[in-house]
Structures are given as C-alpha cells and as structure tokens.
Design a protein around this motif. Structure first.
Motif, PDB file in Angstrom:
ATOM      1  N   THR A  85       6.803  84.942  -2.401  1.00 59.97           N
ATOM      2  CA  THR A  85       6.546  83.774  -1.551  1.00 59.97           C
ATOM      3  C   THR A  85       7.757  82.856  -1.485  1.00 59.97           C
ATOM      4  N   LEU A  86       8.098  82.442  -0.281  1.00 59.39           N
ATOM      5  CA  LEU A  86       9.142  81.440  -0.061  1.00 59.39           C
ATOM      6  C   LEU A  86       8.461  80.171   0.445  1.00 59.39           C
ATOM      7  N   GLU A  87       8.516  79.130  -0.353  1.00 61.71           N
ATOM      8  CA  GLU A  87       7.950  77.847   0.071  1.00 61.71           C
ATOM      9  C   GLU A  87       8.924  77.169   1.036  1.00 61.71           C
ATOM     10  N   LEU A  88       8.417  76.772   2.197  1.00 61.59           N
ATOM     11  CA  LEU A  88       9.270  76.136   3.206  1.00 61.59           C
ATOM     12  C   LEU A  88       9.326  74.627   2.949  1.00 61.59           C
ATOM     13  N   ASP A  89      10.189  74.233   2.006  1.00 57.98           N
ATOM     14  CA  ASP A  89      10.330  72.813   1.701  1.00 57.98           C
ATOM     15  C   ASP A  89      11.168  72.126   2.782  1.00 57.98           C
ATOM     16  N   ALA A  90      11.444  70.856   2.597  1.00 58.39           N
ATOM     17  CA  ALA A  90      12.146  70.073   3.620  1.00 58.39           C
ATOM     18  C   ALA A  90      13.522  70.634   3.931  1.00 58.39           C
ATOM     19  N   THR A  91      14.206  71.162   2.913  1.00 56.56           N
ATOM     20  CA  THR A  91      15.551  71.706   3.138  1.00 56.56           C
ATOM     21  C   THR A  91      15.501  73.030   3.871  1.00 56.56           C
ATOM     22  N   ARG A  92      14.659  73.961   3.406  1.00 64.04           N
ATOM     23  CA  ARG A  92      14.591  75.296   3.990  1.00 64.04           C
ATOM     24  C   ARG A  92      14.068  75.262   5.422  1.00 64.04           C
ATOM     25  N   SER A  93      13.196  74.341   5.712  1.00 64.54           N
ATOM     26  CA  SER A  93      12.595  74.264   7.046  1.00 64.54           C
ATOM     27  C   SER A  93      13.631  73.968   8.131  1.00 64.54           C
ATOM     28  N   THR A  94      14.777  73.447   7.759  1.00 61.58           N
ATOM     29  CA  THR A  94      15.806  73.112   8.755  1.00 61.58           C
ATOM     30  C   THR A  94      16.765  74.276   9.023  1.00 61.58           C
ATOM     31  N   ARG A  95      16.654  75.326   8.241  1.00 63.02           N
ATOM     32  CA  ARG A  95      17.570  76.472   8.398  1.00 63.02           C
ATOM     33  C   ARG A  95      16.982  77.449   9.405  1.00 63.02           C
ATOM     34  N   HIS A  96      17.101  77.121  10.671  1.00 60.10           N
ATOM     35  CA  HIS A  96      16.488  77.913  11.732  1.00 60.10           C
ATOM     36  C   HIS A  96      17.325  79.154  12.039  1.00 60.10           C
ATOM     37  N   GLY A  97      16.632  80.210  12.429  1.00 55.12           N
ATOM     38  CA  GLY A  97      17.310  81.456  12.771  1.00 55.12           C
ATOM     39  C   GLY A  97      16.645  82.637  12.096  1.00 55.12           C
ATOM     40  N   ILE A  98      17.421  83.724  11.906  1.00 54.00           N
ATOM     41  CA  ILE A  98      16.895  84.961  11.339  1.00 54.00           C
ATOM     42  C   ILE A  98      17.120  84.988   9.828  1.00 54.00           C
ATOM     43  N   TRP A  99      16.031  85.011   9.080  1.00 50.58           N
ATOM     44  CA  TRP A  99      16.067  85.154   7.629  1.00 50.58           C
ATOM     45  C   TRP A  99      15.928  86.632   7.259  1.00 50.58           C
ATOM     46  N   ARG A 100      16.480  86.996   6.101  1.00 49.85           N
ATOM     47  CA  ARG A 100      16.416  88.397   5.639  1.00 49.85           C
ATOM     48  C   ARG A 100      15.830  88.449   4.235  1.00 49.85           C
ATOM     49  N   VAL A 101      14.968  89.438   4.013  1.00 48.61           N
ATOM     50  CA  VAL A 101      14.389  89.667   2.689  1.00 48.61           C
ATOM     51  C   VAL A 101      14.727  91.090   2.266  1.00 48.61           C
ATOM     52  N   GLU A 102      15.216  91.239   1.038  1.00 43.95           N
ATOM     53  CA  GLU A 102      15.538  92.561   0.504  1.00 43.95           C
ATOM     54  C   GLU A 102      14.828  92.748  -0.832  1.00 43.95           C
ATOM     55  N   ALA A 103      14.205  93.904  -0.982  1.00 44.92           N
ATOM     56  CA  ALA A 103      13.551  94.257  -2.246  1.00 44.92           C
ATOM     57  C   ALA A 103      14.392  95.315  -2.945  1.00 44.92           C
ATOM     58  N   PHE A 104      14.646  95.129  -4.228  1.00 47.50           N
ATOM     59  CA  PHE A 104      15.494  96.033  -5.001  1.00 47.50           C
ATOM     60  C   PHE A 104      14.673  96.716  -6.095  1.00 47.50           C
ATOM     61  N   PHE A 105      14.997  97.996  -6.282  1.00 47.00           N
ATOM     62  CA  PHE A 105      14.408  98.767  -7.375  1.00 47.00           C
ATOM     63  C   PHE A 105      15.547  99.567  -7.999  1.00 47.00           C
ATOM     64  N   GLU A 106      15.899  99.262  -9.240  1.00 52.14           N
ATOM     65  CA  GLU A 106      17.024  99.906  -9.926  1.00 52.14           C
ATOM     66  C   GLU A 106      18.300  99.853  -9.078  1.00 52.14           C
ATOM     67  N   ASP A 107      18.602  98.686  -8.557  1.00 49.10           N
ATOM     68  CA  ASP A 107      19.818  98.421  -7.777  1.00 49.10           C
ATOM     69  C   ASP A 107      19.815  99.067  -6.392  1.00 49.10           C
ATOM     70  N   ASP A 108      18.740  99.727  -6.016  1.00 41.83           N
ATOM     71  CA  ASP A 108      18.619 100.285  -4.666  1.00 41.83           C
ATOM     72  C   ASP A 108      17.799  99.338  -3.801  1.00 41.83           C
ATOM     73  N   VAL A 109      18.239  99.140  -2.551  1.00 37.38           N
ATOM     74  CA  VAL A 109      17.431  98.374  -1.606  1.00 37.38           C
ATOM     75  C   VAL A 109      16.315  99.290  -1.110  1.00 37.38           C
ATOM     76  N   VAL A 110      15.066  98.951  -1.439  1.00 33.43           N
ATOM     77  CA  VAL A 110      13.940  99.806  -1.068  1.00 33.43           C
ATOM     78  C   VAL A 110      13.153  99.233   0.110  1.00 33.43           C
ATOM     79  N   ASP A 111      13.471  97.996   0.508  1.00 32.87           N
ATOM     80  CA  ASP A 111      12.852  97.414   1.697  1.00 32.87           C
ATOM     81  C   ASP A 111      13.744  96.281   2.188  1.00 32.87           C
ATOM     82  N   ARG A 112      13.936  96.235   3.477  1.00 26.60           N
ATOM     83  CA  ARG A 112      14.743  95.174   4.087  1.00 26.60           C
ATOM     84  C   ARG A 112      14.051  94.760   5.392  1.00 26.60           C
ATOM     85  N   ARG A 113      13.696  93.466   5.496  1.00 26.05           N
ATOM     86  CA  ARG A 113      12.987  92.973   6.669  1.00 26.05           C
ATOM     87  C   ARG A 113      13.527  91.603   7.058  1.00 26.05           C
TER      88      ARG A 113
END
Length: 534
Positions: free
Chosen positions: A500-528
């Motif tokens: 979960t990413l809480e959209l606080d006052a600072t984060r809410s102003t960073r408009h555009g495309i955000w990226r999330v990456e999940a790692f398992f043993e240093d491998d990227v296993v999901d990127r969205r």
C-alpha cells in the motif's frame, strides 16, 4: 534386446511419473480431487506443470539413449522457426520449447505447456521451409488451443489413464528403452485428441502460417509425404499420423481453406538459409550417430593474452576504454572467443544489453562447448525482458554444465522461474473492502486522483512459490524515477500479496506515471504502472 538395468529403472520411474502427472489433471483449482469418473478441470498452472515434468523426463530418457539432438545450430534453427510463429499469436501463458529427436521417421508431437518434439526425419524430408512450417504450426495450434486440457475436461479420464497404464505395463516388463517410453507418451497424447481437435489444429495452422509469411496450404506436401510413405511397406509411420482423421480428407480441406486465406507476414530473413544448413547438419549427425558437432577452441592466441592482461589494468576505471581495446583486438584476432566474452561482460556492466548479447553470442559461436557463454547470454536476454530467448540459451547452458555445481543449480533455478512465473497476475485497487470489489485489493483501478487516500498493488503468487511470499520486496517509484517506498509485501487473501502507498500531501502532488516493481531474489517478478492525476 532387453533394456540395460539403468534404462529399465528410468523407464519404470518415468511410467510411474506419467500416471502421477495425469492425476494432476483431476485436481481442481481449490486443491480438492475429483473422482476419476468425473470430469477434470485443468488450470493453466497444472497444465504447465504436467508438460514441464513430462518434458524433463522425456529429455532425460532420450539423452540416456543418445537420441536427443544437442547441436546448437540445429536447435537455433528450429527455435527461430517456432518462435517466429509464436510471436504472431499475442501473449501466451506458456513458454514454447522445441526439441529434435535423432530418428529418421516422420513424426512430431506437442506436450501440454509448450514443449514440441520433431523427429530429425521430419526436418530432413521437408522439401521447403513452408512444409516444415506447416507441421510446426499444427503442433503449436494444439498447445495454443489447450487441447490437452480440453481433452481431459471433455473426454473420459479413465481412458487416458488406461493408455498411460499400458505404457507403464510395457516399461515394467523391462523391455522398453527410454525412447520407446517417450514415443508411448506421444501416442497417448495424440490419440486423446478428438477429430474436432485435429480439425481445429489444422484450421489454426493455416492461419498461423499466413501470419508468419507462408501459404496456408504449406502443410499439403507433408500430407503427400505421409501418404507416399504409407504405401511403402519398408517405412514405418506412427498410425495416428494418417488415421486421425484421414490424411486424404485433411489434405483436401487444407487446399480448400487456403483459397480464402491471405498471407500477411514475412518469414525472418536468413531462415531459409538456416533451414538448409540445419538439414545438412542433421544428416551428418544421423550418419555419424552423434547428437552434436563439437567445435573445440584451439590454443590461446598470445596477442589475445596480451590484450587481456592490459584489459585487467583498465576495465575497472575506464570500461569504455576496455570495450574499445577489445573491439580493436577482435578485428585483428577474430577467432579467439575470450575477447567477445570479455567485451560482453563490460557492455553488460555498462547497461548496453543488446550489444552485450551480440558479443556473448559471438563467443558462443566461436566456442559452443563452453556453458558459460550460453549462461551469460541467457541472463542478458532475461535482463532485457526476453523470456523466450533467455529460456533457449539457458537450456543450452544446462546441457553443457557438468555435474551439480553452483552454476548448474543457478541455471536450473532460472529456468524454473522462467517457466513458472512467480506472479501470474496482478494489478491495482483502491483498498476498499466493499461489496462489488473485484480484486483482493478492492475495486480495480489503473488511474488515481490526488484526493484518493491510497493505492494498493496486489499480485497472485503461483502455487510453487506460495510458501515464500514473505521474500517478495515491493518498490514504488514516482514519475521522476525516484524511489519513494520499499517494503516487504503484505499477505492478503491466500495466495495473494499486496503493498500500500498512502497518498499523503506530498505524494499527491507528484502527478504522472508511477511505477511499482516486485522483487524476488533480486529478480523483478512484476512491474506495473498507474497514473496519478490532479
């Protein structure tokens, strides 16, 4: 002639494994078992597991009897032919693999999950590339249409088990070599396909051929070849090739269907030349009863030794100078594989992955017996996100690593992860556990507003990794690429995890495309990615 003791043991083990694998076809998604008298539901994961394990055992049996072609030139050709067709089909749940068996008869078959086997005779006797492409397209169609899974769901499970029980009985007598066991699997799978499935595979094959750049009736010469060899009493052809359904009928239907199909694609450049080279190579392999033509690297070149000694003094401080030094040396000493290997290493460190892949491939061509060349080539393709090529080259490395050393184990782990992705599906939700929520993280979303409270990433973890969910790390990056948050994944409803990413006052102003990456043993296993708007 009776099988050797080790051949008997493997045959008996393999037959038992096959019965166990078919049992997987009776496992429902919730893990409970259906009675054999019922109809099984085969998930993609279960189908992948059945095929992967059967493929592994068939390869081991063929390798033990020196019937599995290992030659990199032949395998590179059949892989390129197959992958060029698969590439026209859109996203696939399986990684397709292509094997060649050192047998002169006409034969080809597909395992569930994407492993496709060709007898050498099928490749050697093809008059044109399109003819072999027709056979390839037909087998790919069986996998693409999930005929194994649908056959188990629609047919009587006991009849399929009975066929495999027959194979097991033959193996138990001690009279079956590994090759015969593999052929028995072939028969069991082929005969489980209905006439409707065969007709569907033919129809799909015509469409796949046209997309890949071949006439839709390219398989007709293969049908003619089967009919001609059927009339020759000295040639033995598996019965299912001409009786399920009748080849004459399939030939006529293919010709009629082709009249309404337009070729839209183009075969890869150079594939025709690779086809002829593979045929020549295969003929030589069969004649000499070998599975690979090994090319040993000769004595090290003294000039190359001097270059590598100089490289050691500059590569850490000035990688660009090291790359330039190696390029100049390769121009003078083109046959020493150590130079492109070291150049590939520096290019990879510099983030120039495509050039690194070319350099490692050059090293593998010059010295195909070295497993490390293929291993590094596979890892670079994996880093580039090319799962297909990564699998192909890592399999080449596996065949060359001896014993059970660290690199062989790492290669096996990489291949398993490529075949069985850690994350099979996922997305973003609003975190609201309310009626109508369609994901474990609430209502599905791809875009969020600054006024929203949170963004929740979620992922469904494949069964083979369910016990290691706690090892997954999740990183959130804002539109500038800055790392905003890094935390272990939280457990949601089994078998899903989330973050979960809480959209606080600072984060809410960073408009555009955000990226999330999940790692398992240093491998990227999901990127969205998701979009955050005002």
């Amino acid at each position: 002639m009776a099988a050797r003791p080790e051949g008997v043991a493997r045959a008996q083990l393999f037959a038992g494994l096959l019965l166990a694998l078919l049992g997987l076809a009776c496992v429902q998604n919730d893990g409970s078992r259906n009675p054999l008298s019922g109809v099984g539901t085969v998930s993609v994961d279960a189908e992948r597991e059945v095929g992967f394990r059967a493929d592994r055992e068939i390869q081991a049996g063929l390798r033990a009897s020196h019937k599995l072609i290992e030659d990199p030139l032949v395998l590179a050709f059949i892989n390129e032919l197959g992958q060029s067709m698969v590439a026209t089909l859109g996203e696939q749940p399986f990684t397709y693999r292509f094997r060649v068996v050192a047998e002169p008869e006409l034969n080809a078959f597909a395992l569930p999950g994407g492993a496709i086997y060709f007898n050498a005779g099928t490749i050697l006797k093809a008059g044109q590339l399109g003819e072999l492409g027709g056979v390839m397209a037909h087998e790919i169609a069986h996998v693409k249409a999930r005929h194994y899974a649908r056959g188990v769901e629609q047919a009587a499970i006991p009849s399929i088990l009975a066929q495999l029980a027959g194979i097991a009985a033959t193996a138990a007598t001690g009279q079956a070599e590994p090759l015969l066991i593999a052929q028995g699997v072939n028969v069991a799978l082929q005969l489980s396909y209905s006439r409707e499935f065969e007709a569907e595979a033919d129809a799909l094959a015509g469409a796949f051929l046209a997309r890949a750049g071949y006439p839709a009736d390219s398989m007709v010469p293969f049908f003619d070849r089967i009919l001609a060899e059927k009339e020759d009493p000295t040639i033995e052809i598996p019965p299912y090739l001409y009786s399920h359904p009748a080849v004459e009928s399939r030939r006529a239907t293919a010709l009629q269907r082709a009249e309404n199909v337009t070729v839209t694609g183009t075969p890869p450049p150079g594939l025709e030349r690779s086809f002829r080279a593979a045929q020549y190579r295969l003929a030589l392999l069969l004649e000499t009863r070998r599975t690979e033509l090994k090319q040993a690297f000769g004595a090290p070149d003294r000039q190359a030794d001097a270059t590598l000694a100089r490289l050691a003094t500059i590569e850490a401080s000035d990688p660009a100078a090291g790359i330039a030094l190696l390029e100049e040396a390769e121009a003078r000493i083109p046959a020493d594989p150590r130079l492109p290997f070291q150049r590939g290493t520096l290019l990879e460190r510099s983030g120039r992955l495509r050039e690194a892949a070319q350099a490692f491939q050059r090293a593998a061509i010059l010295d195909p017996g070295v497993a490390l060349n293929f291993y590094r080539l596979g890892l670079v393709h994996k880093e580039m996100g090319d799962r297909v090529q990564a699998t192909f080259f890592l399999e080449q490395a596996m065949r060359r690593f001896e014993g059970q050393g660290t690199l062989r184990r790492k290669t096996e782990e990489q291949l398993h992860r490529l075949s069985f992705p850690v994350v099979s599906r996922g997305g973003f939700g609003d975190g609201e556990d309310a009626p109508g929520a369609d994901t474990p993280a609430g209502h599905s979303r791809t875009a969020f507003r600054a006024g929203d409270e949170r963004v929740v990433w979620w992922a469904w973890i494949a069964p083979s990794y369910a016990g290691r969910r706690a090892e997954i790390e999740v990183r959130w990056f804002d539109p500038s690429g800055a790392l905003v948050q890094e935390t272990p994944a939280d457990s949601l409803r089994r078998p899903t995890v989330g973050s979960t990413l809480e959209l606080d006052a600072t984060r809410s102003t960073r408009h555009g495309i955000w990226r999330v990456e999940a790692f398992f043993e240093d491998d990227v296993v999901d990127r969205r990615t998701f979009r955050l708007t005002p």
